[in-house]
Design a protein around this motif. Structure first.
Motif, PDB file in Angstrom:
ATOM      1  N   ASN A 193     -75.203  -2.380 -61.516  1.00 18.83           N
ATOM      2  CA  ASN A 193     -73.882  -2.616 -61.632  1.00 18.83           C
ATOM      3  C   ASN A 193     -73.557  -2.733 -63.235  1.00 18.83           C
ATOM      4  N   GLU A 194     -74.147  -3.196 -63.854  1.00 17.04           N
ATOM      5  CA  GLU A 194     -74.037  -3.404 -65.342  1.00 17.04           C
ATOM      6  C   GLU A 194     -73.864  -2.281 -66.254  1.00 17.04           C
ATOM      7  N   ARG A 195     -74.997  -1.504 -65.865  1.00 12.09           N
ATOM      8  CA  ARG A 195     -75.014  -0.117 -66.520  1.00 12.09           C
ATOM      9  C   ARG A 195     -74.105   0.858 -65.976  1.00 12.09           C
ATOM     10  N   LEU A 196     -73.701   0.835 -64.772  1.00  9.85           N
ATOM     11  CA  LEU A 196     -72.365   1.590 -64.338  1.00  9.85           C
ATOM     12  C   LEU A 196     -71.109   1.342 -64.821  1.00  9.85           C
ATOM     13  N   GLY A 197     -71.099  -0.094 -65.162  1.00  4.12           N
ATOM     14  CA  GLY A 197     -69.844  -0.719 -65.563  1.00  4.12           C
ATOM     15  C   GLY A 197     -69.641  -0.130 -66.836  1.00  4.12           C
TER      16      GLY A 197
END
Length: 408
Positions: free
Chosen positions: A336-340
């Motif tokens: 989620n952090e990377r895609l965010g």
């Protein structure tokens, strides 16, 4: 003399009056011109605003004649070519229909390099094709009738058949095509002929009616960084690139994905890529050339393979296969952090585990995966805002009575 003087001043006065009249007239004309210009400008602007521009010409999209609606959330199972081509396919359809599942990922080109159906005899793929699926169009029509969303799996760079047939497109050692310890050969991601070979298969699947092309094995062989210097292979157009070998591999893999997406755009399909789960947890995988962020920027769907059995100790978990809920939770936070960080992130649709891994256990009981373990993985995804998933079982035997419904 006096009369001449009077005539002179009379002439001067007439000239002054005439000049004044002319000047006033020119000023009026200029003002009229300015007013006319302003009026025309306003009129033109108003006309432009009111004018209806022609509707853009619709983008060409290939019409397969089949209609599949994208589910609210894709929740699917993996289906091999042999499973799709025998009566067992009916059982798998019934399994999906009796649950909250709604999709199937079906092999179109499988791990060894075979197509799972026979194309026309004049096709360059005919010699590498198996007739597992006797009538792929009829299969897709059946899925349309049942309301099951079809995804085509195309294995890309792991391809023993093509490697043996075209060694110059592969990796060679001591005069022979190199194979890993599982006797598998790969073709070379630097070679653009290999790109086209696989993209044309994907286009074939799109024309049949599949709605999503899922590319798997979009990478170099595992551990390639240790074999880089001992194998003979071409770097193609990347040979002269001002990059080290790690970045060349990353660039080649990323470029293939972008190229494939562009080529498939006229067919109205989504493009998805399977990727190692750990690739999301590091800047990039140096050997295999997978950069999670760069691949994600070029796909509609990213499918990380996050089977707990495939992780060594990670996220502070000493034996991930024993703790599926915790493993998936920790992974989801990182993803989620990377895609965010992306402006237009793809849909996350991970692969999760519906099989047991006895090879991990020695002097202790094997953890058997069933209803509890599958639901634990789904719960962990849902709690982190990920509502799509795919179930992997290489034998296509899936746990019954699992609750696949997304959490509220």
């Amino acid at each position: 003399m006096q009369k001449r003087h009077q005539r002179y001043w009379a002439f001067i006065i007439v000239c002054i009056v005439f000049s004044t009249v002319i000047l006033h007239s020119n000023t009026a004309i200029a003002n009229e011109d300015e007013n006319l210009t302003v009026h025309l400008h306003k009129t033109s602007k108003l006309a432009l605003e009111k004018r209806q521009l022609p509707t853009p010409i619709p983008r060409f999209v290939y019409d397969t004649g089949l209609k599949f609606d994208y589910p609210e959330y894709v929740r699917g199972i993996y289906v091999t070519g042999p499973s799709a081509g025998i009566n067992r396919f009916n059982d798998l359809i019934n399994f999906v229909k009796e649950t909250d599942l709604n999709s199937m990922v079906i092999d179109v080109k499988e791990d060894y390099g075979n197509l799972t159906f026979k194309p026309d005899e004049d096709s360059p793929y005919y010699e590498f094709a198996q007739g597992y699926i006797r009538d792929p169009r009829a299969m897709l029509e059946r899925l349309e009738e049942e309301g099951i969303y079809p995804i085509a799996r195309v294995v890309v760079f792991k391809d023993s058949l093509l490697a043996e047939s075209r060694p110059e497109w592969s990796f060679v050692k001591d005069g022979k095509v190199w194979k890993n310890n599982r006797d598998e050969a790969f073709v070379n991601p630097f070679i653009k002929d290999v790109w086209d070979y696989n993209v044309e298969i994907a286009i074939m699947a799109a024309k049949l009616g599949f709605k999503d092309i899922q590319f798997d094995y979009v990478r170099f062989p595992e551990g390639f960084e240790r074999r880089d210097e001992e194998l003979q292979y071409s770097q193609g157009d990347y040979a002269d690139a001002d990059l080290d070998n790690v970045q060349k591999r990353v660039q080649a893999v990323t470029d293939f994905v972008a190229y494939a997406k562009d080529k498939l755009e006229p067919y109205g399909v989504d493009v998805s890529v399977d990727i190692f789960g750990y690739s999301a947890t590091i800047p990039e995988a140096p050997g295999i050339g997978q950069n999670f962020t760069k691949i994600s920027e070029n796909v509609d769907v990213i499918s990380s393979m996050i089977y707990p059995s495939h992780w060594t100790p990670y996220f502070g978990i000493s034996f991930p296969d024993k703790e599926p809920y915790r493993l998936i939770t920790e992974y989801a936070k990182v993803e989620n952090e990377r895609l965010g960080e992306l402006e237009n992130p793809p849909t996350s649709r991970p692969w999760i585990q519906d099989f047991s891994a006895p090879w991990l256990y020695y002097n202790e009981p094997v953890k058997r995966y069933g209803k509890e373990e599958v639901e634990a993985q789904i719960k962990a995804l849902n709690e982190n805002g990920i509502y799509e998933f795919l179930l992997w079982n290489p034998n296509n035997k899936y746990t019954k009575n699992v609750d696949y419904t997304p959490l509220d």
